[in-house]
Design an enzyme around this catalytic site. Structure first.
Site, PDB file in Angstrom:
ATOM      1  N   VAL A 193       0.824  -1.212   0.000  1.00 44.26           N
ATOM      2  CA  VAL A 193       0.000   0.000   0.000  1.00 44.26           C
ATOM      3  C   VAL A 193       0.861   1.267   0.000  1.00 44.26           C
ATOM      4  O   VAL A 193       0.812   2.064   0.929  1.00 44.26           O
ATOM      5  CB  VAL A 193      -0.956   0.029   1.202  1.00 44.26           C
ATOM      6  N   PRO A 194       1.669   1.468  -1.063  1.00 45.90           N
ATOM      7  CA  PRO A 194       2.438   2.722  -1.130  1.00 45.90           C
ATOM      8  C   PRO A 194       1.476   3.907  -1.105  1.00 45.90           C
ATOM      9  O   PRO A 194       0.412   3.845  -1.713  1.00 45.90           O
ATOM     10  CB  PRO A 194       3.143   2.611  -2.489  1.00 45.90           C
ATOM     11  N   HIS A 195       1.827   4.975  -0.324  1.00 42.99           N
ATOM     12  CA  HIS A 195       0.888   6.088  -0.254  1.00 42.99           C
ATOM     13  C   HIS A 195       1.605   7.414  -0.049  1.00 42.99           C
ATOM     14  O   HIS A 195       2.758   7.448   0.367  1.00 42.99           O
ATOM     15  CB  HIS A 195      -0.128   5.867   0.859  1.00 42.99           C
ATOM     16  N   ALA A 196       0.887   8.490  -0.331  1.00 46.69           N
ATOM     17  CA  ALA A 196       1.457   9.834  -0.164  1.00 46.69           C
ATOM     18  C   ALA A 196       0.328  10.828  -0.004  1.00 46.69           C
ATOM     19  O   ALA A 196      -0.796  10.566  -0.430  1.00 46.69           O
ATOM     20  CB  ALA A 196       2.303  10.202  -1.394  1.00 46.69           C
TER      21      ALA A 196
ATOM     22  N   ILE B 226      -2.080   4.882  -2.838  1.00 51.27           N
ATOM     23  CA  ILE B 226      -3.125   5.652  -2.159  1.00 51.27           C
ATOM     24  C   ILE B 226      -2.699   7.096  -2.034  1.00 51.27           C
ATOM     25  O   ILE B 226      -1.718   7.408  -1.358  1.00 51.27           O
ATOM     26  CB  ILE B 226      -3.380   5.065  -0.752  1.00 51.27           C
TER      27      ILE B 226
END
Lengths: 577, 577
Positions: free
Chosen positions: B484-487, B522
Site C-alpha cells: 500500500v504505497p501512499h502519499a 493511495i
C-alpha cells in the site's frame, strides 16, 4: 375494522389476564424446573408440577376465585391463551423433530430395526390387548372408538422420549458410544412409528368429523404427506437452506425459514385432522439433518423454544387436569407396569437377537423405556380428542415421568462403572494428605504410597517403585501447580486416588516450571485402562478453575479440601428436559 | 373440562387458519424484509409491505375470499391471532427497552437534555396546535377526546425510533463517536418522554372506561410504576440477575426471568389502561443496562423477537388497514412536513445551544428525525383506542417510513466523507492497472503514478517522488502479497486509489517476505488525514478473505478485478429493522 389488533376484539381486562397467566406459568415453571434440575431430575417434572399448583389441583382448590381469574373457563382470554399454547406445542415438536437424524437411523441399520420393531411390537400388543378387553376400566373417553382407543393405548405404552434419552445418555457419557447411538437411533425410529400410528388414530376418530373426508383418504393423505416430506420435501429443503443461509440475514433468515416451513406443515396435518404437531415434527425431521443448519441457528431456536414454549406447554397440562381427583392408583400401577415390562422386554429381546451382550441389552431396554415429554404430549392430544378420560391421562403422565426418572439409574446400575463420576466420588477424608513432611518428589510419592497401601492393603514399597518408574519415563507435572504421578497395580480391585498438598511446592518437571502444590497419586487396576484416563481428565477439568485450585491449595483440613471441590462443581449443563 | 387445550375451544379448522395466517405473515414479511435490506432499506419497510399485500389493500381486493379465509373478521381464530400479535408487540417493546442504556443518557448530560427538550418541545407544540385547531381534518377518531388527540398528535410528530437510529449510526460508522452517543442518548430520553406522554394520553381516554378509575389516579399510578421500576425495581432486578445467572441454567434461566418480568410489567400497565407494551418497554429499560445480562442472552432474546415477533407485528399493521382507500395525499404531506421541520428545527436548535458546529447540529437533527417502528407502534395503539382514524394512521406510517429512509442519506450529506464506503466506491475501470510492465518497485510506482496523474491532472513525477520518499522511510508491504504505497498530495481534492496487479510479484519488504501481487497507490489530500487511514483499513479488511485475494490476483481485466471485490462484500450485517 379488520381483525388484527382491531379495537374491541381483546379487551383490556382480557389482555391483562392473558399476560398474567403467561407470566405465572413461565415464572413458576422455571422455578420448579430449576429445582428439579438441582435434584438431578428432568426439568419437565417441575414444569408440569407448576401447572398442577396453578391449576385445579392446588390453586383451584385453595383459591378458586384466583384460579378462575387467571385461567377463565371461556371467553377471549381463554381462546387467546389456548392459541399461544397450541403454537408452543407445535414449536416444541419442531425442536424434537430437529433432533432426529435420519442418517444415523439408517447407519445403525439392522440392530436399530430389530430393537425398535420388537420394542414397539411387544408393548403395543400388550397395550392393545388390554385396551380392547377393558376399555371402560382403563378410561376410554367414549365407547364409540374401540379400535382407535386400543391402538392409542398400544402407542402410548410403546413410545419413547428422544430428548429425555439423549439427555440421560449425555449425563452417562454414553451419547457417542456405539451403545448410545443404537439407543438413540432406535428411539428415533420408534418415535416415527409411534407418531405415524397416532396420526392414524386421530384420523380414525376425527376423519369423518372435520372435513367429511373418509378415514382411508385421511390416512392415505397423511402417508403421502409424510413420505413426500421425507424424500422430495427433504431434498428440496436441503437445497433451499444454503440459498437462505447465503442470501438472507443470518441467523434470522434461516430461523424464519424453519418456522415458516414448520407452520405450513403443521397447518397441513391439522387440516387433515391429525394434529398440527405431527406436521411440525415431520418438518423438523426433514430439516434437522441438513448440514446447512448451523449450530448457532439450531441453538437460538432451541433455547427460545425449550425455555419459553416448552414450559408453557407442560405447565398447561398441569393446569388442564385435576391430578388429585383423577388419581386412580390401580390404573397408575397397571399402566406403569405394562409400559415398563413390555418396552423393556421388547428392546432387550431385540438387542439380544442382534448379538449384543446381556448387560448391554438390558441397558438398551432401560434406556428405551423413558417416555418423558413425548408420552405426555400424546396423552394430552388423545384427551383433547375425547379419546381418553382424565384418570387415564393422569396415569399416563405419572408413568411417563416415572419411566424417565428410572431410566438413568437403571442403565447406570446395569453398566456399572461407566457413570460420569465426579472427583469427589473417589475421595474421602482418609484419601487426603494435607502438607505431608516431604521435601522431595520421591519422599512425597513414598508418603502418598504409604497412605494408599493402608487403604488398599497392598505393599507401599511396590506402589512407590512402580510410580517412580513411570515418573522417570515421563514426568507428570502439569501447569498451574498440579502433578499426577500414576501407576497400574496388579492386585488392585478398583481405582484409588490419594491427594497430597504442599505449601511450598515440589518440582515435578511441569512445562511451566512451577512446582506442584496439589499432587494426585493415581493407582488403577491394569484391566480397567479407561479409568486412568478418566481420572486424569477429571482432575484436569476440576482444577481448571483458578478458584478451586487456590482454595484446594490453601486447605488446612481434608474437609476444607473437599469443600473446595464443590465450589467448582457446576450445575448440570443441559436443560432440554 | 379446563380451558387450556380443552377440546372444543379452538376447532381444527381454526387452528389450521391460525397456523396458515402466521406462516403467510412470517414468510412474506421475511422475503420482502430481505428485499428491503438488499436495497439498503430498513427491513420494517418490507414487513409492513407484506401486511399490505396480505391485507385488504391487495389480497382483500383481488381475492376477498382468500383474504377472509386467512384473516377471518371474527371468531376464535381471529381472537387467537390477535393474542399472538399482542404478545409479539409486547415482546418487541421489551427488546426496544433493553437497548436503552440509562447510564449513557446521564453521562451525556446537558447536551442530551437540550437536544431532546427542544427536539420534543417544538414538534410537539406544532403538532398540538394543528391537533387542536383542525382535529376533524387531521383525522380524530371521535370528537370527545380533543385534548388527548392534540397531545397524541404532538407526541406522534416528536417521537424518534431508537432502533432505526442505532442502525443508521452503525452503518455510518458513527455509533461510537461523540456525535453518535449524543444522538442515541437524546433519542432514548426523547422516547422515554414520548412514551410517558402517550401513557397519559391513553389514561385520558380509557381511564374512566376500564376500571372506573379517575384519570388522575391512572396517571399517578403510571408515574409511580415508572419511577419505582426505574429506581427500586431496577436495583432489585440488578441484584437478582446475578443470582439467576449463577444458579439457574444458562442462558435459559435468564431468558425466562426477563420474559417473566416483562409480562408482569406489561400486565401492570395494561390493567391501568396504558397498554401492555409500555410496561414491557419500562421492564426492558430497567433490566437493559445490567452488566449481568450477557451478550449471549441478549442476543438470543433479540434474535428470536426481532426475527419472529417483529415481522408478525409489523405485518399485522399492513393487514389491519387499507392503504389505498385511506391514502389522503394532503394529509400525508402535512404530517410529513410538520414531523420533519419541527423535529429537525428543534434538535438543530438544541445542538447549537450546547455549542456544536452547524454541520454537526444538522446531523443531530436529521438523525433524530427518524421515526421508524416506534411512530408506527404509537399510531397503531392510538387507532386501536379509537383516537385516530385510518387515514391518519396511513399518514403516520408513511411519515415514519419516509423519515427513516431520509435520515441516513441526509446525515451522510451533511457530514460529507464519514460514510462507511466500500473499496468499490473508490475504483472504476481506469483506476485499475492489470499487470503493468514493471519489474521493480520504483518502476511500478512510476506507472501507477502516471495513471493517477492522468486522472487527477497532477504531475506524475511529483506523485512518484513523494510516494517513494514515504516508501523509503517505512516499506508498505503487507502480508499475503499486498502493498500500500501512499502519499499526501497538496493539490489533490479527494482521495485517489490506483491498483496494480503483478503475476510474479514485486518486493515491498513485507513482514512475511512475500512479494506483493496487489499494489494500491493511495493518494490523499493533506487536509483529510482520516481518509488515508480509512482506505488502509478498507483494503486490509477487503483482502482479508483468501478467496477475494486469489480472484483479484488472477483477474485478467479490470472488470474481473471489480467482480472479485464483490465476492467478499458481505450483505449488511445487522438486521434489527
Amino acid at each position: 375494522m379488520y381483525p388484527i389488533l382491531a379495537a374491541g376484539t381483546l379487551e383490556v381486562q382480557e389482555i391483562t389476564v392473558l399476560l398474567l397467566a403467561l407470566a405465572a406459568m413461565l415464572g413458576l415453571a422455571r422455578i420448579l424446573g430449576e429445582l428439579a434440575r438441582s435434584l438431578r431430575q428432568p426439568a419437565v417434572l417441575g414444569e408440569i408440577l407448576a401447572g398442577v399448583i396453578l391449576g385445579p389441583t392446588v390453586l383451584g382448590n385453595l383459591a378458586p376465585d384466583a384460579f378462575l381469574y387467571l385461567f377463565p373457563q371461556e371467553g377471549a382470554a381463554a381462546i387467546a391463551l389456548e392459541g399461544v399454547v397450541v403454537i408452543s406445542a407445535t414449536m416444541l415438536l419442531l425442536v424434537v423433530g430437529l433432533e432426529v437424524d435420519l442418517e444415523t437411523v439408517w447407519r445403525q441399520g439392522k440392530s436399530t430395526v430389530a430393537v425398535s420393531a420388537l420394542g414397539v411390537a411387544i408393548p403395543m400388543a400388550m397395550g392393545m390387548t388390554i385396551g380392547l378387553s377393558a376399555p371402560q376400566w382403563l378410561g376410554a373417553g367414549s365407547s364409540e372408538h374401540g379400535v382407535a382407543f386400543a391402538i392409542f393405548i398400544g402407542i402410548a405404552l410403546s413410545i419413547t422420549a428422544l430428548p429425555v434419552i439423549a439427555k440421560i445418555l449425555m449425563d452417562l457419557n454414553l451419547a457417542k458410544s456405539d451403545l448410545g447411538a443404537l439407543i438413540i437411533s432406535s428411539a428415533m425410529l420408534n418415535d416415527l412409528i409411534g407418531w405415524i400410528g397416532f396420526a392414524v388414530v386421530l384420523a380414525l376418530i376425527t376423519g369423518e368429523g372435520t372435513g367429511g373426508m373418509p378415514v382411508w383418504l385421511v390416512i392415505l393423505l397423511t402417508i403421502i404427506f409424510l413420505l413426500s416430506m421425507l424424500t422430495l420435501g427433504r431434498s428440496l429443503l436441503h437445497r433451499t437452506l444454503p440459498y437462505v443461509q447465503a442470501h438472507w440475514s443470518w441467523p434470522g433468515g434461516v430461523m424464519s425459514f424453519v418456522m415458516f416451513i414448520a407452520m405450513l406443515c403443521a397447518a397441513a396435518t391439522e387440516s387433515l385432522g391429525v394434529h398440527s404437531i405431527f406436521g411440525a415434527f415431520v418438518a423438523g425431521v426433514a430439516i434437522g439433518d441438513s448440514t446447512h443448519l448451523t449450530e448457532r441457528t439450531r441453538d437460538t431456536i432451541n433455547q427460545f423454544i425449550s425455555n419459553i414454549a416448552a414450559p408453557l406447554f407442560f405447565a398447561s397440562i398441569g393446569i388442564g387436569i385435576n391430578f388429585v381427583d383423577n388419581f386412580n392408583l390401580p390404573l397408575v400401577i397397571v399402566v406403569l407396569l405394562i409400559a415398563l415390562t413390555g418396552k423393556i422386554a421388547g428392546c432387550v429381546l431385540g438387542a439380544k437377537l442382534t448379538g449384543m451382550s446381556t448387560r448391554e441389552s438390558w441397558a438398551v431396554g432401560f434406556g428405551m423405556a423413558a417416555q418423558g415429554a413425548v408420552g405426555i404430549i400424546l396423552g394430552e392430544l388423545a384427551r383433547e380428542a375425547g379419546l381418553i378420560n382424565d384418570e387415564l391421562m393422569v396415569a399416563i403422565v405419572v408413568m411417563a415421568l416415572t419411566t424417565s426418572l428410572l431410566a438413568g439409574p437403571l442403565i447406570q446400575k446395569v453398566l456399572g462403572s461407566t457413570t460420569q463420576k465426579r472427583l469427589q466420588d473417589y475421595l474421602g477424608d482418609k484419601y487426603i494428605v494435607i502438607e505431608p513432611e516431604a521435601a522431595t518428589r520421591d519422599d512425597l510419592i513414598g508418603l502418598l504410597a504409604q497412605r494408599a497401601a493402608e487403604i488398599t492393603d497392598l505393599d507401599a514399597t511396590n506402589i512407590k517403585r512402580l510410580t517412580l518408574d513411570r515418573e522417570r519415563v515421563l514426568p507428570t507435572g502439569l501447569p498451574n501447580g498440579l502433578a499426577v504421578p500414576h501407576a497400574r497395580i496388579d492386585a488392585l480391585k478398583k481405582p484409588c486416588v490419594i491427594v497430597g498438598t504442599s505449601r511450598w511446592g515440589i518440582d515435578f518437571n511441569a512445562a511451566d516450571g512451577r512446582p506442584a502444590q496439589l499432587i494426585f497419586l493415581i493407582l488403577t487396576p491394569p484391566d480397567q485402562p479407561e479409568e486412568q484416563i478418566q481420572l486424569l481428565g477429571l482432575i484436569a477439568s476440576t482444577f481448571n478453575s483458578a478458584v478451586v485450585r487456590q482454595r484446594a491449595m490453601a486447605a488446612k483440613t481434608s474437609t476444607e479440601f473437599l469443600a473446595a471441590l464443590n465450589v467448582g462443581s457446576a450445575t448440570p449443563a443441559d436443560d432440554k428436559e
